[in-house]
Design a protein around this motif. Structure first.
Motif, PDB file in Angstrom:
ATOM      1  N   LEU A 164       0.825  -1.210   0.000  1.00  0.00           N
ATOM      2  CA  LEU A 164       0.000   0.000   0.000  1.00  0.00           C
ATOM      3  C   LEU A 164       0.859   1.259   0.000  1.00  0.00           C
ATOM      4  O   LEU A 164       0.523   2.261  -0.654  1.00  0.00           O
ATOM      5  CB  LEU A 164      -0.929  -0.001   1.216  1.00  0.00           C
ATOM      6  CG  LEU A 164      -2.137  -0.938   1.144  1.00  0.00           C
ATOM      7  CD1 LEU A 164      -2.903  -0.921   2.458  1.00  0.00           C
ATOM      8  CD2 LEU A 164      -3.055  -0.547  -0.011  1.00  0.00           C
ATOM      9  N   CYS A 167       2.540   1.461  -3.607  1.00  0.00           N
ATOM     10  CA  CYS A 167       1.627   1.701  -4.720  1.00  0.00           C
ATOM     11  C   CYS A 167       0.822   2.990  -4.587  1.00  0.00           C
ATOM     12  O   CYS A 167       0.508   3.638  -5.595  1.00  0.00           O
ATOM     13  CB  CYS A 167       0.662   0.516  -4.859  1.00  0.00           C
ATOM     14  SG  CYS A 167       1.472  -1.036  -5.300  1.00  0.00           S
ATOM     15  N   ARG A 168       0.462   3.354  -3.365  1.00  0.00           N
ATOM     16  CA  ARG A 168      -0.428   4.501  -3.165  1.00  0.00           C
ATOM     17  C   ARG A 168       0.326   5.805  -2.877  1.00  0.00           C
ATOM     18  O   ARG A 168      -0.128   6.877  -3.263  1.00  0.00           O
ATOM     19  CB  ARG A 168      -1.407   4.231  -2.026  1.00  0.00           C
ATOM     20  CG  ARG A 168      -2.390   3.100  -2.267  1.00  0.00           C
ATOM     21  CD  ARG A 168      -3.491   3.112  -1.212  1.00  0.00           C
ATOM     22  NE  ARG A 168      -4.437   4.213  -1.428  1.00  0.00           N
ATOM     23  CZ  ARG A 168      -4.483   5.302  -0.698  1.00  0.00           C
ATOM     24  NH1 ARG A 168      -3.632   5.481   0.312  1.00  0.00           N
ATOM     25  NH2 ARG A 168      -5.365   6.262  -0.952  1.00  0.00           N
ATOM     26  N   LEU A 169       1.433   5.722  -2.134  1.00  0.00           N
ATOM     27  CA  LEU A 169       2.119   6.941  -1.683  1.00  0.00           C
ATOM     28  C   LEU A 169       3.335   7.196  -2.564  1.00  0.00           C
ATOM     29  O   LEU A 169       4.435   6.710  -2.305  1.00  0.00           O
ATOM     30  CB  LEU A 169       2.529   6.788  -0.206  1.00  0.00           C
ATOM     31  CG  LEU A 169       1.412   6.365   0.752  1.00  0.00           C
ATOM     32  CD1 LEU A 169       1.929   6.295   2.180  1.00  0.00           C
ATOM     33  CD2 LEU A 169       0.227   7.315   0.647  1.00  0.00           C
ATOM     34  N   GLN A 170       3.130   7.975  -3.591  1.00  0.00           N
ATOM     35  CA  GLN A 170       4.215   8.250  -4.541  1.00  0.00           C
ATOM     36  C   GLN A 170       4.825   9.631  -4.357  1.00  0.00           C
ATOM     37  O   GLN A 170       5.942   9.875  -4.817  1.00  0.00           O
ATOM     38  CB  GLN A 170       3.687   8.102  -5.974  1.00  0.00           C
ATOM     39  CG  GLN A 170       3.212   6.684  -6.292  1.00  0.00           C
ATOM     40  CD  GLN A 170       2.773   6.535  -7.739  1.00  0.00           C
ATOM     41  OE1 GLN A 170       2.438   7.515  -8.402  1.00  0.00           O
ATOM     42  NE2 GLN A 170       2.776   5.303  -8.219  1.00  0.00           N
ATOM     43  N   VAL A 197      -6.300   5.329   3.846  1.00  0.00           N
ATOM     44  CA  VAL A 197      -6.319   3.875   3.621  1.00  0.00           C
ATOM     45  C   VAL A 197      -5.121   3.221   4.302  1.00  0.00           C
ATOM     46  O   VAL A 197      -5.249   2.164   4.934  1.00  0.00           O
ATOM     47  CB  VAL A 197      -6.332   3.560   2.112  1.00  0.00           C
ATOM     48  CG1 VAL A 197      -6.171   2.056   1.876  1.00  0.00           C
ATOM     49  CG2 VAL A 197      -7.617   4.055   1.476  1.00  0.00           C
ATOM     50  N   ASN A 198      -3.953   3.842   4.206  1.00  0.00           N
ATOM     51  CA  ASN A 198      -2.751   3.299   4.842  1.00  0.00           C
ATOM     52  C   ASN A 198      -2.883   3.263   6.355  1.00  0.00           C
ATOM     53  O   ASN A 198      -2.504   2.281   7.005  1.00  0.00           O
ATOM     54  CB  ASN A 198      -1.529   4.123   4.438  1.00  0.00           C
ATOM     55  CG  ASN A 198      -1.268   4.077   2.948  1.00  0.00           C
ATOM     56  OD1 ASN A 198      -1.926   4.765   2.177  1.00  0.00           O
ATOM     57  ND2 ASN A 198      -0.326   3.251   2.535  1.00  0.00           N
TER      58      ASN A 198
END
Length: 312
Positions: A164, A167-170, A197-198
Motif C-alpha cells: 500500500l 503503490c499509493r504513496l508516490q 487507507v494506509n
C-alpha cells in the motif's frame, strides 16, 4: 488532495534523524542500547544452544521458547545496527526500498513474537487444564503447523502494508524522517495525498494480530487460574502457578509496552516527540533483552543449564 510543488516523487533515499531533540546526546543513548542489544544476543543465543543440545528440553514449551529466542535475535538485529549507525557514526541515509525492507522485518518479527506467546499460553492451558491430553494434542505436526501459520500471518499482513505504501504513496512532503528506524506511521505521515487507507489498514493489521492474540492469551490464563485455584493441595497450586510465571511476565511486559507506545504515538499530542520515539525504540529492544533473563531466572531447567555454561 492537491499535491504541492515542493513534494518529492518516489524518493530513492530517506534520512533518519534518530531522536529529534536529543541529537546532541544520541551518542550516549547508544551506549545502553548497545549493551541491551549485546545482552539480548548473548542471552537468546545461549537459550537456543541449551534447548538444541539438551534432549530433555525437546518439548513443546521449550521449542516455543527457542522460537521466541530466534525471533528476538532477528528483531534486535533488524533495528540496532542501523540505529547505532545513526547515533554514533551519523549514517542517517537509507535507501527507500531498504527502509521498507527494515519495516517489514521489524513488524513481521513483532507479529511472530505475539503469535508465539499465544502458542505458549495455549500450551500452558492444555498442560494444566487437560494434562493427560497434552502429548496427543501438541504433536510435532501441530508445532510445525503453528509455526507456519504464525510466520505466514505476519509476513502477509505486513507485506500488504508495504504494498500500500509503495503503490499509493508516490509523493512525499519531505525525505527527512523524524525517527530512529523505519516506522510505519512516520513514513505515512511524510507522504503527500490521502493516507487514510494506509492508516486504516495499519490499524487493522495491528488489531487483527495483537488484538486477536491478546484476547485468547487472556482467556487461556483466566481458565488456567480458575483451574489452579480449584486444586485441593496448596503445593500443587503453587507448582502449577509457578510454571506460568515466566510466561506471564514476558506477556505483560510486551503488551504493556506495546499499548503504551501505540496510544502515546496516536493520542499523546502533548507529549514531546523524543518521548514517543525513545519509548518506541525501547519497546522494540526491551523484550529481546528481558526474555532470556526472565526464563533463566524463573525456569529451573534453563537456569541449571545456564549456570553450567557460565560457570563450568
Amino acid at each position: 488532495m492537491p499535491i504541492s510543488n515542493i513534494t518529492v516523487f518516489m524518493p530513492s533515499v530517506l534520512t533518519l534523524i534518530g531522536i529529534p531533540g536529543l541529537e546532541s546526546v544520541q551518542c550516549w543513548i547508544g551506549i545502553p542500547f548497545c549493551a541491551m542489544y549485546i545482552t539480548a544476543m548473548v542471552g537468546n543465543s545461549l537459550l537456543l544452544y541449551i534447548i538444541k543440545s539438551e534432549r530433555s528440553l525437546h518439548e513443546p514449551m521449550y521449542i516455543f521458547l527457542g522460537m521466541l529466542g530466534a525471533t528476538d535475535i532477528a528483531l534486535g538485529s533488524s533495528i540496532m545496527p542501523k540505529m547505532l549507525g545513526i547515533f554514533w557514526f551519523h549514517m542517517s541515509e537509507i535507501y527507500f526500498d531498504s527502509c521498507l525492507l527494515q519495516m517489514w522485518f521489524i513488524y513481521t518479527f513483532q507479529c511472530i513474537e505475539s503469535g508465539i506467546l499465544l502458542a505458549m499460553a495455549l500450551d500452558r492451558y492444555v498442560v494444566i487444564c487437560y494434562p493427560l491430553r497434552h502429548a496427543t494434542v501438541f504433536t510435532r505436526q501441530l508445532l510445525t503447523q503453528i509455526g507456519a501459520v504464525v510466520i505466514l500471518r505476519a509476513a502477509i499482513l505486513i507485506a500488504l502494508c508495504l504494498v500500500l505504501i509503495k503503490c499509493r504513496l508516490q509523493f512525499y512532503h519531505t525525505t527527512v524522517i523524524s525517527h530512529s528506524y523505519c516506522e510505519h506511521m512516520a513514513i505515512v505521515k511524510a507522504a503527500a495525498g490521502n493516507v487514510r487507507v494506509n492508516k486504516m489498514f495499519g490499524l487493522f493489521a495491528a488489531f487483527s494480530v495483537a488484538g486477536f492474540d491478546l484476547i485468547f492469551i487472556a482467556l487461556s490464563y483466566i481458565q488456567i487460574f480458575l483451574t489452579v485455584f480449584c486444586l485441593p493441595q496448596k503445593e500443587a497450586r503453587f507448582k502449577a502457578f509457578n510454571t506460568c510465571i515466566a510466561h506471564i511476565c514476558v506477556f505483560l511486559q510486551l503488551y504493556l509496552l506495546a499499548f503504551f507506545s501505540f496510544f502515546t504515538h496516536r493520542f499523546g499530542s502533548h507529549i514531546p516527540p523524543y518521548i514517543h520515539i525513545l519509548f518506541s525504540s525501547i519497546y522494540l529492544l526491551f523484550p529481546p533483552f528481558l526474555n532470556p533473563l526472565v526464563y533463566s531466572i524463573k525456569n529451573k531447567q534453563i537456569r541449571i543449564h545456564m549456570i553450567r555454561i557460565i560457570s563450568p
